[in-house]
Design a protein around this motif. Structure first.
Motif, PDB file in Angstrom:
ATOM      1  N   LYS A  93      41.137  50.167  25.326  1.00 53.88           N
ATOM      2  CA  LYS A  93      42.245  50.002  25.382  1.00 53.88           C
ATOM      3  C   LYS A  93      42.979  49.464  24.369  1.00 53.88           C
ATOM      4  O   LYS A  93      44.379  49.967  24.095  1.00 53.88           O
ATOM      5  CB  LYS A  93      42.461  49.011  26.423  1.00 53.88           C
ATOM      6  N   ALA A  94      42.609  48.621  23.480  1.00 47.12           N
ATOM      7  CA  ALA A  94      43.021  48.405  22.241  1.00 47.12           C
ATOM      8  C   ALA A  94      43.384  49.178  21.189  1.00 47.12           C
ATOM      9  O   ALA A  94      44.247  49.603  20.665  1.00 47.12           O
ATOM     10  CB  ALA A  94      42.323  47.072  21.676  1.00 47.12           C
ATOM     11  N   VAL A  95      42.105  50.066  21.032  1.00 42.59           N
ATOM     12  CA  VAL A  95      42.190  51.226  20.095  1.00 42.59           C
ATOM     13  C   VAL A  95      43.289  52.499  20.646  1.00 42.59           C
ATOM     14  O   VAL A  95      44.079  52.900  19.650  1.00 42.59           O
ATOM     15  CB  VAL A  95      40.681  51.760  20.091  1.00 42.59           C
ATOM     16  N   TYR A  96      43.271  52.840  21.941  1.00 43.71           N
ATOM     17  CA  TYR A  96      44.084  53.659  22.345  1.00 43.71           C
ATOM     18  C   TYR A  96      45.633  52.863  22.138  1.00 43.71           C
ATOM     19  O   TYR A  96      46.557  53.557  21.766  1.00 43.71           O
ATOM     20  CB  TYR A  96      43.995  53.797  23.935  1.00 43.71           C
ATOM     21  N   SER A  97      45.989  51.857  22.389  1.00 43.47           N
ATOM     22  CA  SER A  97      47.320  51.114  22.217  1.00 43.47           C
ATOM     23  C   SER A  97      47.699  51.399  20.667  1.00 43.47           C
ATOM     24  O   SER A  97      48.936  51.634  20.383  1.00 43.47           O
ATOM     25  CB  SER A  97      47.254  49.774  22.486  1.00 43.47           C
ATOM     26  N   SER A  98      46.566  51.150  19.847  1.00 46.33           N
ATOM     27  CA  SER A  98      47.014  50.964  18.429  1.00 46.33           C
ATOM     28  C   SER A  98      47.386  52.448  18.150  1.00 46.33           C
ATOM     29  O   SER A  98      48.189  52.609  17.160  1.00 46.33           O
ATOM     30  CB  SER A  98      45.785  50.525  17.535  1.00 46.33           C
ATOM     31  N   MET A 114      48.037  46.130  18.616  1.00 46.15           N
ATOM     32  CA  MET A 114      48.010  46.854  17.355  1.00 46.15           C
ATOM     33  C   MET A 114      47.080  46.190  16.360  1.00 46.15           C
ATOM     34  O   MET A 114      47.300  45.269  15.893  1.00 46.15           O
ATOM     35  CB  MET A 114      49.649  46.755  16.949  1.00 46.15           C
ATOM     36  N   PHE A 115      46.123  46.960  15.957  1.00 46.01           N
ATOM     37  CA  PHE A 115      45.208  46.688  14.964  1.00 46.01           C
ATOM     38  C   PHE A 115      45.761  46.588  13.358  1.00 46.01           C
ATOM     39  O   PHE A 115      46.258  47.805  13.269  1.00 46.01           O
ATOM     40  CB  PHE A 115      43.750  47.479  14.983  1.00 46.01           C
ATOM     41  N   TYR A 116      45.590  45.762  12.706  1.00 41.25           N
ATOM     42  CA  TYR A 116      45.973  45.715  11.348  1.00 41.25           C
ATOM     43  C   TYR A 116      45.509  46.965  10.525  1.00 41.25           C
ATOM     44  O   TYR A 116      46.314  47.394   9.995  1.00 41.25           O
ATOM     45  CB  TYR A 116      45.578  44.572  10.476  1.00 41.25           C
ATOM     46  N   LEU A 130      31.315  51.992  13.588  1.00 37.14           N
ATOM     47  CA  LEU A 130      32.198  50.743  13.965  1.00 37.14           C
ATOM     48  C   LEU A 130      31.914  50.403  15.554  1.00 37.14           C
ATOM     49  O   LEU A 130      31.545  49.311  15.789  1.00 37.14           O
ATOM     50  CB  LEU A 130      33.626  51.032  13.798  1.00 37.14           C
ATOM     51  N   GLY A 131      31.822  51.318  16.412  1.00 36.37           N
ATOM     52  CA  GLY A 131      31.564  51.095  17.660  1.00 36.37           C
ATOM     53  C   GLY A 131      30.258  50.568  18.154  1.00 36.37           C
ATOM     54  O   GLY A 131      30.065  49.710  18.771  1.00 36.37           O
ATOM     55  N   LYS A 132      29.352  51.028  17.460  1.00 29.18           N
ATOM     56  CA  LYS A 132      27.885  50.678  17.486  1.00 29.18           C
ATOM     57  C   LYS A 132      27.724  49.095  16.944  1.00 29.18           C
ATOM     58  O   LYS A 132      27.112  48.292  17.566  1.00 29.18           O
ATOM     59  CB  LYS A 132      26.901  51.592  16.781  1.00 29.18           C
ATOM     60  N   GLU A 133      28.541  48.775  15.835  1.00 25.78           N
ATOM     61  CA  GLU A 133      28.369  47.459  15.186  1.00 25.78           C
ATOM     62  C   GLU A 133      28.947  46.535  16.003  1.00 25.78           C
ATOM     63  O   GLU A 133      28.551  45.327  16.360  1.00 25.78           O
ATOM     64  CB  GLU A 133      29.160  47.603  13.883  1.00 25.78           C
ATOM     65  N   ILE A 134      30.378  46.787  16.808  1.00 26.56           N
ATOM     66  CA  ILE A 134      30.963  46.080  17.511  1.00 26.56           C
ATOM     67  C   ILE A 134      29.837  45.587  19.041  1.00 26.56           C
ATOM     68  O   ILE A 134      29.799  44.665  19.226  1.00 26.56           O
ATOM     69  CB  ILE A 134      32.188  46.674  18.043  1.00 26.56           C
ATOM     70  N   LYS A 135      29.329  46.812  19.517  1.00 26.33           N
ATOM     71  CA  LYS A 135      28.605  46.466  20.483  1.00 26.33           C
ATOM     72  C   LYS A 135      27.274  45.580  20.170  1.00 26.33           C
ATOM     73  O   LYS A 135      26.847  44.722  21.084  1.00 26.33           O
ATOM     74  CB  LYS A 135      28.000  47.927  21.014  1.00 26.33           C
TER      75      LYS A 135
END
Length: 313
Positions: A93-98, A114-116, A130-135
């Motif tokens: 959701k945050a990525v879509y919003s940004s 909004m991501f910096y 990035l997605g894998k690292e976050i998970k």
């Protein structure tokens, strides 16, 4: 009706911002004030929006804290899979919003993300792993939470005194300044009081001061015997914890430290009673690669230059 100037308050993060860069402090506390109003100047509205930028690390930390608060309140059992799914959905959701809802964010930055790195275009969130690292990091943080000593205590039955869930911004007063001290969790067990600070990042030299601030808050607001207060840092990324106790003299030193730093803050004010700041020129920018690289306000700071980022200043 909202006041013309912000309330007289102090927090450790506020003090650190002032020491790091007075100009960033001015933007984040004074220029942004009232920037949520449609009638505010465009520069104030932009400053307000920029205070709402968040990094990936900050966003993940906030999500983990929110999940833990809800999990403790609901007394839910260990469920790593659903927890990771929750974090993943919120990140999506945050990525879509940004990327897709910038106009909506500009109109209502409090309720959109909004991501910096997206705003300043210094990283493509769809590149690398990035997605894998976050998970993977989320899995580590949640596993260590579910196996923490604190959670074992909670499952054995305790009395929760405070939990950071309702966003009521707990505080106490020194002089006529409101001192913010947001406790993650405070509970009572066997006539002892435990104050927990969940940490999703690495250990910091600031951690001990923050615990002392929590102890001072508990002492002032609840009149709790300091001998009965145990303060705990739960380092979720490392899977470790540290316990501390403090005496009254140590807390008096913290109070004295805060009073001294309030005096420093007041040097930047035209009116100490009404908290009216001096002009922007009295808040010098401390430009450097370290200060400017992740500064939210470089878009509006006339002292900023890309050379601060691209050279070894």
């Amino acid at each position: 009706m909202i006041s013309k100037y912000p309330e007289k308050s102090w927090s450790f993060s506020k003090y650190k911002t002032l020491m790091k860069c007075p100009r960033a402090y001015y933007y984040s506390k004074f220029l942004m004030w009232g920037g949520w109003e449609r009638t505010a100047s465009e520069r104030s509205r932009k400053a307000y929006r920029l205070t709402k930028l968040t990094t990936i690390e900050q966003f993940l930390g906030a999500l983990i804290h929110k999940y833990i608060a809800n999990n403790i309140t609901a007394l839910k059992i260990k469920d790593i899979k659903s927890a990771i799914n929750y974090i993943g959905k919120e990140f999506n959701k945050a990525v879509y919003s940004s990327y897709k809802l910038r106009k909506e964010w500009e109109l209502d930055p409090k309720n959109y993300t909004m991501f910096y790195s997206v705003y300043y275009k210094n990283r493509n969130l769809f590149e690398d792993k990035l997605g894998k690292e976050i998970k993977e990091k989320t899995n580590v943080l949640l596993n260590n939470y579910f196996n923490s000593n604190t959670l074992k205590d909670l499952q054995n039955g305790i009395k929760i005194i405070e939990i950071d869930k309702e966003k009521n911004y707990p505080s106490f007063f020194i002089r006529d300044y409101k001192i913010y001290s947001i406790v993650d969790l405070m509970y009572e067990k066997n006539n002892e009081i435990y104050i927990i600070d969940w940490k999703t990042g690495k250990k910091s030299s600031d951690d001990e001061f923050q615990l002392k601030l929590y102890a001072l808050y508990a002492y002032k607001n609840y009149n709790i015997d300091l001998n009965k207060i145990t303060l705990i840092n739960e380092y979720l990324y490392e899977g470790t914890f540290e316990k501390r106790k403090y005496g009254k003299n140590e807390l008096l030193e913290v109070e004295k430290f805060i009073e001294e730093k309030i005096t420093v803050m007041e040097e930047y004010l035209d009116d100490k009673e009404k908290n009216i700041p001096k002009s922007e020129a009295f808040f010098p920018a401390k430009t450097s690669k370290y200060n400017c690289k992740w500064c939210n306000f470089k878009e509006i700071c006339p002292e900023y230059s890309e050379s601060f980022i691209n050279t070894n200043i």
